[in-house]
Design a protein around this motif. Structure first.
Motif, mmCIF file in Angstrom:
data_model
loop_
_atom_site.group_PDB
_atom_site.id
_atom_site.type_symbol
_atom_site.label_atom_id
_atom_site.label_comp_id
_atom_site.label_asym_id
_atom_site.label_seq_id
_atom_site.Cartn_x
_atom_site.Cartn_y
_atom_site.Cartn_z
ATOM 1 N N GLU A 28 -7.257 1.924 -5.186
ATOM 2 C CA GLU A 28 -6.702 1.173 -6.314
ATOM 3 C C GLU A 28 -7.555 1.340 -7.565
ATOM 4 O O GLU A 28 -7.031 1.564 -8.665
ATOM 5 C CB GLU A 28 -6.582 -0.298 -5.917
ATOM 6 N N LEU A 33 -5.630 0.572 -10.770
ATOM 7 C CA LEU A 33 -4.873 -0.597 -10.342
ATOM 8 C C LEU A 33 -5.842 -1.721 -10.005
ATOM 9 O O LEU A 33 -6.978 -1.480 -9.608
ATOM 10 C CB LEU A 33 -4.034 -0.264 -9.106
ATOM 11 N N SER A 37 -3.687 -4.948 -5.321
ATOM 12 C CA SER A 37 -2.343 -4.885 -5.895
ATOM 13 C C SER A 37 -1.375 -4.105 -5.009
ATOM 14 O O SER A 37 -0.186 -4.446 -4.930
ATOM 15 C CB SER A 37 -2.377 -4.278 -7.295
ATOM 16 N N LEU A 38 -1.857 -3.077 -4.338
ATOM 17 C CA LEU A 38 -0.981 -2.310 -3.447
ATOM 18 C C LEU A 38 -0.532 -3.160 -2.263
ATOM 19 O O LEU A 38 0.644 -3.151 -1.891
ATOM 20 C CB LEU A 38 -1.696 -1.042 -2.969
ATOM 21 N N LEU A 69 4.867 0.219 -8.921
ATOM 22 C CA LEU A 69 3.528 0.325 -9.506
ATOM 23 C C LEU A 69 3.609 0.706 -10.978
ATOM 24 O O LEU A 69 4.488 1.468 -11.381
ATOM 25 C CB LEU A 69 2.704 1.370 -8.739
ATOM 26 N N TRP A 83 -3.593 5.553 -0.224
ATOM 27 C CA TRP A 83 -3.819 4.201 0.299
ATOM 28 C C TRP A 83 -3.409 4.122 1.764
ATOM 29 O O TRP A 83 -4.091 3.497 2.580
ATOM 30 C CB TRP A 83 -3.016 3.225 -0.551
#
Length: 204
Positions: A28, A33, A37-38, A69, A83
């Motif tokens: 992230e 990011l 958040s993912l 996203l 990820w």
């Protein structure tokens, strides 16, 4: 007194499989990011529920995550793929307990909310041969804590609910298991293993 447990159903994520947040957060940060958040995006109920209930594939779920996203499409897809490349680690103490339960003549089943990626993950983690049965929400088309999940799970395990010990790290799921007639135990760490041995009539 409750009937003695004759089989163990154990959750995968948070119990048998541990997740180190560091490699996921690194992805992230690398893509600009905010941390977590993912995961937060993936757990959005409107896309998480159909993924766990077998209505969409893991690949379709991850595509929906990427679409949400704040990145260009190609970078978003790359971020999600990177990820997802980390698949967690097996907790050695919990695995030792699972082996002990099976050696004591009790059936053991992984009972988890999952996608169609579950079985490849279990192969990668070396867990496929460590249990007698895999009870996946994606395959059952219903997810924990629904009573129907536990009804189907016990039927496949061929053990009456009152004879099943269910271990999970989610209070809501434990309540669902208990309402379906199973003995539910809230997992908080390997320090609970001695008590679980007693419940299963194993040597302490």
């Amino acid at each position: 007194m409750r009937d003695r447990a004759q089989a163990l159903m154990i959750d995968l994520d948070g119990v048998l499989r541990r997740w180190d947040p560091a490699p996921m957060i690194a992805v992230e940060v690398g893509y600009g990011l905010k941390p977590a958040s993912l995961l937060e995006t993936a757990m959005s109920w409107d896309i998480y529920r159909p993924a766990m209930a077998g209505e969409i594939t893991d690949a379709e779920w991850m595509k929906l995550v990427a679409d949400r996203l704040p990145l260009e499409p190609e970078r978003a897809a790359a971020a999600v793929a990177e990820w997802q490349s980390y698949r967690g680690d097996v907790d050695p103490e919990v695995l030792a307990f699972v082996r002990e339960v099976r050696a004591g003549g009790r059936k053991v089943a992984i009972a988890t909310n999952a996608t169609d990626r579950l079985r490849p993950d279990l192969d990668t983690l070396g867990l496929t041969a460590e249990v007698d049965l895999v009870l996946s929400s994606w395959e059952l088309k219903v997810h924990k804590p629904a009573p129907e999940y536990f009804e189907q799970a016990c039927a496949q395990l061929r053990v009456l609910p009152k004879h099943v010990l269910f271990v999970d790290d989610d209070d809501r799921v434990i309540r669902g298991a208990r309402s379906a007639g199973l003995s539910g135990y809230r997992w908080a760490g390997p320090e609970h293993v001695p008590y679980l041995r007693k419940v299963l009539d194993l040597p302490v």
